[in-house]
Design a protein around this motif. Sequence first.
Motif, PDB file in Angstrom:
ATOM      1  N   ALA A   1       0.829  -1.200   0.000  1.00  0.00           N
ATOM      2  CA  ALA A   1       0.000   0.000   0.000  1.00  0.00           C
ATOM      3  C   ALA A   1       0.868   1.256   0.000  1.00  0.00           C
ATOM      4  N   VAL A   2       0.379   2.300  -0.663  1.00  0.00           N
ATOM      5  CA  VAL A   2       1.121   3.557  -0.803  1.00  0.00           C
ATOM      6  C   VAL A   2       0.268   4.724  -0.317  1.00  0.00           C
ATOM      7  N   LEU A   3       0.887   5.608   0.479  1.00  0.00           N
ATOM      8  CA  LEU A   3       0.282   6.881   0.878  1.00  0.00           C
ATOM      9  C   LEU A   3       1.077   7.999   0.220  1.00  0.00           C
ATOM     10  N   ILE A   4       0.402   8.847  -0.550  1.00  0.00           N
ATOM     11  CA  ILE A   4       1.038  10.001  -1.202  1.00  0.00           C
ATOM     12  C   ILE A   4       0.579  11.265  -0.511  1.00  0.00           C
ATOM     13  N   LEU A   5       1.524  12.145  -0.180  1.00  0.00           N
ATOM     14  CA  LEU A   5       1.228  13.446   0.422  1.00  0.00           C
ATOM     15  C   LEU A   5       1.829  14.527  -0.469  1.00  0.00           C
ATOM     16  N   HIS A   6       1.041  15.517  -0.862  1.00  0.00           N
ATOM     17  CA  HIS A   6       1.564  16.577  -1.734  1.00  0.00           C
ATOM     18  C   HIS A   6       0.768  17.852  -1.502  1.00  0.00           C
ATOM     19  N   GLY A   7       1.447  18.984  -1.638  1.00  0.00           N
ATOM     20  CA  GLY A   7       0.812  20.285  -1.449  1.00  0.00           C
ATOM     21  C   GLY A   7       0.559  21.002  -2.758  1.00  0.00           C
ATOM     22  N   THR A   8      -0.517  21.776  -2.811  1.00  0.00           N
ATOM     23  CA  THR A   8      -0.871  22.482  -4.046  1.00  0.00           C
ATOM     24  C   THR A   8       0.046  23.666  -4.331  1.00  0.00           C
ATOM     25  N   ALA A   9       0.809  24.132  -3.331  1.00  0.00           N
ATOM     26  CA  ALA A   9       1.697  25.278  -3.530  1.00  0.00           C
ATOM     27  C   ALA A   9       3.141  24.845  -3.746  1.00  0.00           C
ATOM     28  N   ASP A  10       3.352  23.572  -4.088  1.00  0.00           N
ATOM     29  CA  ASP A  10       4.695  23.048  -4.320  1.00  0.00           C
ATOM     30  C   ASP A  10       5.219  23.567  -5.658  1.00  0.00           C
ATOM     31  N   THR A  11       6.303  24.345  -5.619  1.00  0.00           N
ATOM     32  CA  THR A  11       6.898  24.872  -6.847  1.00  0.00           C
ATOM     33  C   THR A  11       8.184  24.146  -7.208  1.00  0.00           C
ATOM     34  N   THR A  12       8.539  23.114  -6.448  1.00  0.00           N
ATOM     35  CA  THR A  12       9.753  22.340  -6.722  1.00  0.00           C
ATOM     36  C   THR A  12       9.434  21.057  -7.474  1.00  0.00           C
ATOM     37  N   VAL A  13       8.468  20.304  -6.978  1.00  0.00           N
ATOM     38  CA  VAL A  13       7.981  19.104  -7.667  1.00  0.00           C
ATOM     39  C   VAL A  13       6.515  19.336  -7.991  1.00  0.00           C
ATOM     40  N   ASP A  14       6.210  19.427  -9.264  1.00  0.00           N
ATOM     41  CA  ASP A  14       4.839  19.694  -9.708  1.00  0.00           C
ATOM     42  C   ASP A  14       3.896  18.626  -9.156  1.00  0.00           C
ATOM     43  N   ILE A  15       2.787  19.063  -8.564  1.00  0.00           N
ATOM     44  CA  ILE A  15       1.828  18.116  -8.003  1.00  0.00           C
ATOM     45  C   ILE A  15       1.261  17.183  -9.080  1.00  0.00           C
ATOM     46  N   ALA A  16       1.386  17.565 -10.339  1.00  0.00           N
ATOM     47  CA  ALA A  16       0.930  16.692 -11.423  1.00  0.00           C
ATOM     48  C   ALA A  16       1.676  15.363 -11.401  1.00  0.00           C
ATOM     49  N   GLN A  17       2.898  15.351 -10.850  1.00  0.00           N
ATOM     50  CA  GLN A  17       3.645  14.099 -10.761  1.00  0.00           C
ATOM     51  C   GLN A  17       2.978  13.136  -9.775  1.00  0.00           C
ATOM     52  N   SER A  18       2.503  13.664  -8.665  1.00  0.00           N
ATOM     53  CA  SER A  18       1.782  12.806  -7.717  1.00  0.00           C
ATOM     54  C   SER A  18       0.426  12.398  -8.277  1.00  0.00           C
ATOM     55  N   ASP A  19      -0.202  13.296  -9.054  1.00  0.00           N
ATOM     56  CA  ASP A  19      -1.446  12.923  -9.731  1.00  0.00           C
ATOM     57  C   ASP A  19      -1.205  11.704 -10.618  1.00  0.00           C
ATOM     58  N   ALA A  20      -0.101  11.743 -11.368  1.00  0.00           N
ATOM     59  CA  ALA A  20       0.234  10.638 -12.278  1.00  0.00           C
ATOM     60  C   ALA A  20       0.555   9.372 -11.501  1.00  0.00           C
ATOM     61  N   MET A  21       1.222   9.521 -10.358  1.00  0.00           N
ATOM     62  CA  MET A  21       1.573   8.355  -9.543  1.00  0.00           C
ATOM     63  C   MET A  21       0.312   7.706  -8.995  1.00  0.00           C
ATOM     64  N   ALA A  22      -0.612   8.503  -8.508  1.00  0.00           N
ATOM     65  CA  ALA A  22      -1.870   7.970  -7.985  1.00  0.00           C
ATOM     66  C   ALA A  22      -2.667   7.284  -9.094  1.00  0.00           C
ATOM     67  N   LYS A  23      -2.648   7.859 -10.278  1.00  0.00           N
ATOM     68  CA  LYS A  23      -3.355   7.263 -11.413  1.00  0.00           C
ATOM     69  C   LYS A  23      -2.752   5.908 -11.771  1.00  0.00           C
ATOM     70  N   ALA A  24      -1.420   5.811 -11.751  1.00  0.00           N
ATOM     71  CA  ALA A  24      -0.749   4.549 -12.070  1.00  0.00           C
ATOM     72  C   ALA A  24      -1.057   3.488 -11.017  1.00  0.00           C
ATOM     73  N   LEU A  25      -1.074   3.870  -9.753  1.00  0.00           N
ATOM     74  CA  LEU A  25      -1.402   2.928  -8.679  1.00  0.00           C
ATOM     75  C   LEU A  25      -2.833   2.423  -8.831  1.00  0.00           C
ATOM     76  N   ARG A  26      -3.736   3.325  -9.156  1.00  0.00           N
ATOM     77  CA  ARG A  26      -5.139   2.938  -9.334  1.00  0.00           C
ATOM     78  C   ARG A  26      -5.279   1.960 -10.501  1.00  0.00           C
ATOM     79  N   ALA A  27      -4.607   2.247 -11.606  1.00  0.00           N
ATOM     80  CA  ALA A  27      -4.705   1.387 -12.782  1.00  0.00           C
ATOM     81  C   ALA A  27      -4.167  -0.011 -12.505  1.00  0.00           C
ATOM     82  N   ALA A  28      -3.150  -0.081 -11.638  1.00  0.00           N
ATOM     83  CA  ALA A  28      -2.540  -1.370 -11.307  1.00  0.00           C
ATOM     84  C   ALA A  28      -3.230  -2.065 -10.138  1.00  0.00           C
ATOM     85  N   LYS A  29      -4.277  -1.433  -9.616  1.00  0.00           N
ATOM     86  CA  LYS A  29      -5.041  -1.992  -8.484  1.00  0.00           C
ATOM     87  C   LYS A  29      -4.182  -2.140  -7.221  1.00  0.00           C
ATOM     88  N   VAL A  30      -3.306  -1.158  -7.004  1.00  0.00           N
ATOM     89  CA  VAL A  30      -2.494  -1.117  -5.789  1.00  0.00           C
ATOM     90  C   VAL A  30      -3.255  -0.317  -4.725  1.00  0.00           C
TER      91      VAL A  30
END
Length: 265
Positions: free
Chosen positions: A179-208
């Motif tokens: 199991a994976v827990l992702i934590l990300h802030g909307t005001a992050d200017t170093t790592v775009d939150i879109a990367q965590s969006d993509a990670m969550a999408k990949a986990l969902r697709a793989a049924k993790v």
Amino acid sequence: SYGPHDRNVLDLWKAKSEKPTPLVVFIHGGGFTAGDKAEYRSASVSADLARAGYVVVSCNYVLGAKDKPGVWPRNIADCRDAVRWMRANAEALGLDPDRIAVAGGSAGGYLALMVGLSDDKTGPGGDPSAKHSAKVSAVVDMYGVVNFSKHGKGVVPGVSAADQAAYLPENQCDAKDPAVLILHGTADTTVDIAQSDAMAKALRAAKVPHEYIVVDGAPHTFDLHPKGKSWKRTGVVGGVEVGSASDKPDLTAATLDFLARTIGK
């Protein structure tokens, strides 16, 4: 010391306990070129988890520019070795070797994902001859880099084009993953939150099993007490869609709840 290199050192945070205790290995950030196990974020998260009854290890790993020989995938291997060392010394340290989580922030979030999702024998930094497993039961990814090209950092040097995909956590998801827990802030200017969006999408697709908490107004490099306004949680737990929200930004209770459900108390 958990290995032969100068960077193979760790700090151990341990609450008193009369029974084998679950463990969290925390990996610091710093863009893969800097940082230390004693940074504020690592110390703060480690102290919070230790107060909650967990044993926590904050580890260092090899650092260097991406074009520096010996850095990739040694940095991933170092983090795997920290898990192996703790498992090998579980009895002496009063740990439960079957209940280990890995966590990290930023670059450490990436490394935590790689330890948790890619194969500990055949994946990047894997060791097919290791006496102890580096597998974990849960991953906490705090605003981790998950795709270097999206982050503007190019590709991993010294790795063939055919092997580049193996270094992207979003390509490592399968139904057998912890199991994976992702934590990300909307005001992050170093790592775009879109990367965590993509990670969550990949986990969902793989049924993790996963949970994704977005903290409104939180910047980069936060601990479990980020600045911000509130948070919202989505994900899938036990095959069931989950969702909740808080009108406060603090993540302590949500993180402890995730760990209690995945590695126990």
